[in-house]
Design a protein around this motif. Structure first.
Motif, PDB file in Angstrom:
ATOM      1  N   ARG A   1     -38.458 -53.022 -34.042  1.00  0.00           N
ATOM      2  CA  ARG A   1     -38.880 -51.821 -34.327  1.00  0.00           C
ATOM      3  C   ARG A   1     -40.392 -51.599 -34.571  1.00  0.00           C
ATOM      4  O   ARG A   1     -41.061 -50.692 -34.284  1.00  0.00           O
ATOM      5  CB  ARG A   1     -37.998 -51.000 -35.392  1.00  0.00           C
ATOM      6  CG  ARG A   1     -36.407 -50.953 -35.025  1.00  0.00           C
ATOM      7  CD  ARG A   1     -35.817 -50.534 -36.256  1.00  0.00           C
ATOM      8  NE  ARG A   1     -36.236 -51.225 -37.556  1.00  0.00           N
ATOM      9  CZ  ARG A   1     -36.000 -50.699 -38.866  1.00  0.00           C
ATOM     10  NH1 ARG A   1     -35.474 -49.388 -39.164  1.00  0.00           N
ATOM     11  NH2 ARG A   1     -36.311 -51.495 -39.790  1.00  0.00           N
ATOM     12  N   LEU A   2     -40.888 -52.849 -35.037  1.00  0.00           N
ATOM     13  CA  LEU A   2     -42.308 -52.475 -35.819  1.00  0.00           C
ATOM     14  C   LEU A   2     -43.396 -52.665 -34.701  1.00  0.00           C
ATOM     15  O   LEU A   2     -44.140 -51.748 -35.010  1.00  0.00           O
ATOM     16  CB  LEU A   2     -42.259 -53.681 -36.606  1.00  0.00           C
ATOM     17  CG  LEU A   2     -43.403 -53.553 -37.559  1.00  0.00           C
ATOM     18  CD1 LEU A   2     -43.793 -52.422 -38.335  1.00  0.00           C
ATOM     19  CD2 LEU A   2     -43.583 -54.944 -38.400  1.00  0.00           C
TER      20      LEU A   2
ATOM     21  N   VAL B   1     -44.390 -49.513 -33.163  1.00  0.00           N
ATOM     22  CA  VAL B   1     -45.051 -48.671 -34.174  1.00  0.00           C
ATOM     23  C   VAL B   1     -46.551 -49.075 -34.444  1.00  0.00           C
ATOM     24  O   VAL B   1     -47.445 -48.082 -34.281  1.00  0.00           O
ATOM     25  CB  VAL B   1     -44.194 -48.363 -35.484  1.00  0.00           C
ATOM     26  CG1 VAL B   1     -44.898 -47.830 -36.713  1.00  0.00           C
ATOM     27  CG2 VAL B   1     -42.707 -47.993 -35.034  1.00  0.00           C
TER      28      VAL B   1
ATOM     29  N   CYS C   1     -45.515 -42.919 -41.250  1.00  0.00           N
ATOM     30  CA  CYS C   1     -44.282 -41.865 -40.650  1.00  0.00           C
ATOM     31  C   CYS C   1     -44.449 -41.235 -39.063  1.00  0.00           C
ATOM     32  O   CYS C   1     -43.516 -41.257 -38.564  1.00  0.00           O
ATOM     33  CB  CYS C   1     -43.978 -40.963 -41.916  1.00  0.00           C
ATOM     34  SG  CYS C   1     -43.676 -41.511 -43.379  1.00  0.00           S
TER      35      CYS C   1
ATOM     36  N   TRP D   1     -44.130 -43.623 -36.702  1.00  0.00           N
ATOM     37  CA  TRP D   1     -42.710 -44.283 -36.624  1.00  0.00           C
ATOM     38  C   TRP D   1     -41.835 -43.047 -35.931  1.00  0.00           C
ATOM     39  O   TRP D   1     -40.937 -43.252 -34.734  1.00  0.00           O
ATOM     40  CB  TRP D   1     -41.967 -44.505 -37.982  1.00  0.00           C
ATOM     41  CG  TRP D   1     -40.719 -45.252 -37.704  1.00  0.00           C
ATOM     42  CD1 TRP D   1     -39.520 -44.869 -37.415  1.00  0.00           C
ATOM     43  CD2 TRP D   1     -40.815 -46.516 -38.184  1.00  0.00           C
ATOM     44  NE1 TRP D   1     -38.705 -45.845 -37.263  1.00  0.00           N
ATOM     45  CE2 TRP D   1     -39.458 -47.100 -37.953  1.00  0.00           C
ATOM     46  CE3 TRP D   1     -41.518 -47.814 -38.850  1.00  0.00           C
ATOM     47  CZ2 TRP D   1     -38.800 -48.271 -38.165  1.00  0.00           C
ATOM     48  CZ3 TRP D   1     -41.098 -48.797 -39.024  1.00  0.00           C
ATOM     49  CH2 TRP D   1     -39.547 -49.342 -38.504  1.00  0.00           C
TER      50      TRP D   1
ATOM     51  N   HIS E   1     -40.065 -43.802 -32.527  1.00  0.00           N
ATOM     52  CA  HIS E   1     -38.380 -43.645 -32.500  1.00  0.00           C
ATOM     53  C   HIS E   1     -37.769 -42.560 -32.435  1.00  0.00           C
ATOM     54  O   HIS E   1     -36.503 -42.678 -32.522  1.00  0.00           O
ATOM     55  CB  HIS E   1     -38.209 -44.739 -33.576  1.00  0.00           C
ATOM     56  CG  HIS E   1     -38.690 -46.019 -33.515  1.00  0.00           C
ATOM     57  ND1 HIS E   1     -38.413 -47.054 -32.636  1.00  0.00           N
ATOM     58  CD2 HIS E   1     -39.720 -46.806 -34.415  1.00  0.00           C
ATOM     59  CE1 HIS E   1     -38.951 -48.132 -32.840  1.00  0.00           C
ATOM     60  NE2 HIS E   1     -39.832 -48.012 -33.924  1.00  0.00           N
TER      61      HIS E   1
ATOM     62  N   PRO F   1     -37.435 -44.324 -40.291  1.00  0.00           N
ATOM     63  CA  PRO F   1     -36.529 -45.436 -40.709  1.00  0.00           C
ATOM     64  C   PRO F   1     -35.515 -45.301 -41.659  1.00  0.00           C
ATOM     65  O   PRO F   1     -34.658 -46.219 -41.805  1.00  0.00           O
ATOM     66  CB  PRO F   1     -37.581 -46.512 -40.949  1.00  0.00           C
ATOM     67  CG  PRO F   1     -38.875 -45.874 -41.586  1.00  0.00           C
ATOM     68  CD  PRO F   1     -38.801 -44.579 -40.892  1.00  0.00           C
TER      69      PRO F   1
ATOM     70  N   ALA G   1     -46.037 -49.034 -42.367  1.00  0.00           N
ATOM     71  CA  ALA G   1     -45.252 -49.241 -41.278  1.00  0.00           C
ATOM     72  C   ALA G   1     -44.358 -50.547 -41.668  1.00  0.00           C
ATOM     73  O   ALA G   1     -43.006 -50.525 -41.238  1.00  0.00           O
ATOM     74  CB  ALA G   1     -45.957 -49.171 -40.002  1.00  0.00           C
TER      75      ALA G   1
ATOM     76  N   ALA H   1     -40.378 -50.839 -42.510  1.00  0.00           N
ATOM     77  CA  ALA H   1     -39.259 -51.553 -41.546  1.00  0.00           C
ATOM     78  C   ALA H   1     -38.626 -52.504 -42.588  1.00  0.00           C
ATOM     79  O   ALA H   1     -37.732 -52.704 -42.435  1.00  0.00           O
ATOM     80  CB  ALA H   1     -40.337 -52.371 -40.511  1.00  0.00           C
TER      81      ALA H   1
END
Lengths: 461, 461
Positions: free
Chosen positions: B6-7, B10, B138, B141, B145, B149, B453, B457
Motif C-alpha cells: 500500500r505504501l 502513496v 492523509c 493516502w 487508496h 488506513p 505515510a 502504514a
C-alpha cells in the motif's frame, strides 16, 4: 505699598495682564518640544523660534543659537546696574505612559481643582511655566517703565531633559557674552504652598544605560532554557547588587566626597516642619527607602542615590511568550552630592558591572549626562535681598533649602564662567513633573511673575 | 520498495504533489493566528475555518468547536484498525521584534539557503508546517487508496502558545469522542539533520507574571529618589534571588519530584554524539548556564529551569527620563521535569516573592499555564514500530530522546483521557521558532509527510 516707587505700577500691570500671560504660556505649551526623542526635533526648533519672537517683541536683542544638538535661545536687554543672567529650559519630558493623561498633554487648559486653578499640560511646571514667570515680569516692567530695571541676559536651553550635551561647549564659546554678575535659575520649587524658597544645595546627576547581551538572538526557552545564559538574569543580579541591605550604594568609592550636613543646616531643616509621612503618603508609600539612620529630607536633599529609571528585555506585550531573550537593558541614574565626581563614579560603576558579566555575555554602556552637585554662594548679599523680596510677596518667610533634583547648569555656570547662581522657582511637589497630568498652579504663575518683579526691583535698587 | 504494497504508491503521490502541498501550507501561514494577543482573535478563527474546510475536502467529518477561548478543530475519518488521534496546534507566537524579520512574517516564501530550501514565515515550523505533514500524508493516502488506513481523529488546538486554557475542559467534555488507542503529537524535532527522533521525555511549563507596585504614580527621581522605594529595585532583588551561585533554583520545594536519569538513559544520550559546544556556539554562547555538574543535554532535557521571558518598568524609550517608576513587571517561567507539581511550585514561588516585597510595595500575580512534565509509555510496541518506520525514511536510525520544550497536551491526554502519546516531529534546532525569521526545512516538510505515510502504514499493518 512697597518702598520702591517703581514696583507698585509693575505689580498692578502684572495683575491686569494675567489673562493674556496665561494665553501666551498656553501657546508655548502647545509646542511638543520633547528633547529626548529625535522624532520631535522640529518641534524643539519651533519652541526656540517662538521664544526668540517673544523676546524680540519686548525689545530684547534675541537669537536662536545653533549647537550640535538643540538650539539655545539668548536675549540681551536693559543696561546699567547689576548684570543678571536668567536661565530656564524650553524642552520638556516625554509624555508616556500617554494613556494615563486625562487630556492631550500638548493641549493645555486652565482647570479648576479643589486647591485652586491650575494650568495643565506637559511643561506647565517644568520648565515653560517657570521661565515665563521671568519673561512676563520683564514684559510688565518694560510696558510700565519703557525699559528694563538693569542689564539682563536671557539664556534658554533646549536640552535640559536630555542631559545638556551642548551646554558646556556653548558656555565656553560664548563665555564673554554670557558671564554676568549673578545667574538667576528658575527650575526649582516652593518649600510648601505658602513658603517660597531659594535652593542652595542641588544634587548632581549621572545617567547610565547598560545593555547585556547573552545569546546572539532570541531563543525558545524550552529548547535552550537551562543551558543558555539569560541576560535578564545577569541584569537582575547586577541591579540587585547596587544597594546593600542598609540601603547604601555599593559602587566602589561612591561615597568619596559626600559631606555630612552641618549641625546648623540640620537645625534649620528640622525647623521647617517637613512632614515625611505626608510626603511619602502622597504617593502611596510609608517606609523611607534610603540609607538607614537618615531623615527623609536628608535622603532627598543631602544624600546620593542610585535609581532605576527604566528596564526592558524579552517579551513585554500582552500574554506570554516563552522566549529566552538575547538582550536586556536598564537605565540607571545616580544623584550626587557634595564633591562626588561623576566621571570617576561612571568609571567605577562600569568596572563593577563588567566584573559581574559572565564570560560569554557582553555589556554595552551608554552615558546620559554627568553633572556634579552644586552648593550655592549664600554669602553673596543678593541672596538675603532676594529672600526678603520673596518674603514680601508670599504668606510666609522665604527659606534656604536643598533640592533632590539635579540642575547641572548651576555647576557649569560656576566652573565654566566663574558665575554664581541663585535658584528660585515656584513649582510644587504635586506638580507631577515628568509624570502624566503635569500642572502648574495658576497662583505659582501669578505670584511667580510678581516675585520676579520684586526681586528685579530689589536687586536694581 | 517497502514491504507494504500500500505504501509505495502513496510515497510516489506525496513526491508528485509536493509543490501543491507547499502552496497549501503557505495559505495557512498567511493567516496571522497569534493566540496570545486578543487583537488577532479574528485571524485565529480564520485559521480554524481554513483547517475545517481542508479536512472536509478530504472527507473528514470536520468541525470548528467553540470554547471559552479560541476554537478547537476536530476531524473524524477512516475506520478499523488502531484508532489514532493526531494533535497539532494552528496558533502561532507573536512576531516582535518585528524589525528583525527580513520579510513580512505572514508572507511566507520558499527560499534557497546554503543548507537547502526552507519555508520562511511565522508558524512554518511551530506548528503549522508540522501539522500539515500529517494532513498531507492523509491526503495522499486518501487520493491513492480512496480511504484512510485506519480510524483517525484529528485534533487541532488554537491556544497552545497561550497556555492552553481551554484544553482540559474540552478534553473532559468530549472525552468519549477524543479517546483513541494512541495519540500522535507533531510538535517536536529531529535529533539532528539526519536522525529522526521520538521524544519520550517532555518538560512541563509553569508561567507566572509578577507586577511590583511601589509609589502609586510615576515620580521624578530627583524629587523622590532616595526616599521612595523603586519597584525595579524590588523586582531585581526578587529575580536575582531565584538562582543560587551554583545555578540551582531557590524556590522552596522546587526540586521535589525531580528524578535523576537512569544510567541506561545516560549511556544512550552519551552515544548520540551531541555537540554541546556547537549547540551553544550556534547562538553565540560558550558557557552552560545551568546547574554545576550537569551536562548540557541534561540541562535542556532532564533538569528543571527558571527563565525570565520578559521584564519591563519605567521609561524604556529612546534617550533618558529621570522617572522613578510606579510599577515594574516580569514574565517568569519554569520548565518542569519528572513529577514536579506545577501548582505546588506556583504557590511556593508566590509565597517566596511575597516574602521579599517591602512593607509598602505590593505584588500582583498573573498565572500563564501550569502543565506537568510527561514521560512516555515506551513499552507500547507502537513506539518500536514507529521508530522502525522513521528509520526507513531517514539516513540514520531513529532515536528516543528528551525535549526541553513543554507540550502539556501529552500530560493532559494521559490524565484526562488515560491515553498515551507518541511525539514525532521534524523541526530543527535552527528553525528559529518563537524568534524572528522562523523557517521549516522543505526537506523536513517533504520527508515528514513521507514519514507519517510510513508510520500510518506500519501501525495499520
Amino acid at each position: 505699598m512697597s518702598d520702591d516707587p517703581r514696583l507698585d505700577p509693575v505689580l498692578a500691570r502684572i495683575d491686569a495682564d494675567l489673562g493674556d500671560a496665561v494665553e501666551r504660556l498656553k501657546s508655548l505649551l502647545r509646542i511638543p518640544s520633547i528633547s529626548t526623542d529625535s522624532d520631535y526635533d522640529g518641534h524643539v526648533e519651533t519652541a526656540a523660534d517662538w521664544l526668540v519672537a517673544d523676546l524680540a517683541s519686548m525689545g530684547f536683542e534675541a537669537a536662536k543659537r545653533p549647537t550640535t544638538g538643540h538650539p539655545m535661545v539668548t536675549g540681551h536687554g536693559g543696561e546699567g546696574g547689576r548684570h543678571l543672567l536668567f536661565y530656564g529650559h524650553y524642552d520638556v519630558q516625554p509624555v508616556d505612559p500617554l494613556n494615563l493623561w486625562r487630556r492631550d498633554p500638548f493641549d493645555p487648559e486652565v482647570q479648576e481643582t479643589e486647591e485652586g486653578k491650575v494650568i495643565r499640560g506637559r511643561g506647565a511646571s517644568d520648565d515653560k511655566g517657570q521661565l515665563m514667570t521671568f519673561v512676563e515680569a520683564c514684559r510688565a516692567w518694560k510696558t510700565v517703565h519703557g525699559s528694563l530695571p538693569s542689564r539682563l541676559t536671557i539664556f534658554f536651553e533646549g536640552e535640559e531633559e536630555s542631559g545638556s550635551p551642548s551646554l558646556i561647549p556653548f558656555l565656553r564659546e560664548n563665555a564673554d557674552e554670557l558671564r554676568a554678575d549673578l545667574a538667576l535659575i528658575c527650575d526649582t520649587g516652593l518649600f510648601d504652598h505658602d513658603t517660597p524658597a531659594i535652593t542652595t544645595m542641588l544634587r548632581g546627576l549621572l545617567g547610565e544605560e547598560i545593555t547585556i547581551t547573552g545569546p546572539d538572538k532570541d531563543l525558545h526557552s524550552g529548547m535552550y532554557g537551562g543551558a543558555a545564559m539569560n541576560p535578564v538574569r545577569v541584569l537582575a543580579k547586577i541591579l540587585a547588587s547596587l544597594h546593600d541591605e542598609s540601603g547604601r550604594i555599593t559602587v566602589p568609592g561612591f561615597y568619596d566626597g559626600v559631606p555630612e550636613i552641618s549641625d546648623e543646616m540640620r537645625a534649620q531643616w528640622d525647623g521647617l516642619g517637613f512632614n515625611a509621612s505626608a510626603f511619602l503618603g502622597d504617593v502611596g508609600l510609608s517606609v523611607p527607602a534610603g540609607e538607614e539612620g537618615r531623615s527623609v529630607l536628608e535622603m532627598i536633599w543631602a544624600r546620593p542615590t542610585c535609581e532605576f529609571n527604566g528596564i526592558t528585555g524579552g517579551y513585554t506585550g500582552k500574554g506570554f511568550k516563552t522566549v529566552l531573550p538575547s538582550k536586556a537593558s536598564a537605565k540607571v541614574s545616580f544623584r550626587l552630592v557634595g564633591t562626588q565626581d561623576p566621571l570617576k563614579i561612571r568609571e567605577s560603576f562600569r568596572a563593577m558591572v563588567r566584573e559581574m558579566v559572565p564570560a560569554d555575555c557582553s555589556v554595552e554602556f551608554h552615558g546620559h549626562g554627568a553633572g556634579p552637585a552644586s552648593v550655592m554662594a549664600t554669602d553673596d548679599p543678593a541672596f538675603e535681598i532676594a529672600r526678603q523680596a520673596l518674603s514680601d510677596e508670599w504668606p510666609k518667610e522665604a527659606a534656604f533649602i536643598g533640592s533632590g533634583g539635579s540642575i547641572p547648569v548651576a555647576g557649569y555656570f560656576k566652573t565654566e564662567l566663574g558665575m554664581d547662581s541663585m535658584l528660585i522657582g515656584f513649582g510644587k511637589d504635586d506638580d507631577l513633573i515628568h509624570s502624566p497630568n503635569e500642572k502648574y498652579d495658576l497662583r505659582s504663575f501669578h505670584k511667580g511673575i510678581r516675585s520676579w518683579a520684586r526681586i528685579l526691583a530689589a536687586l536694581s535698587a
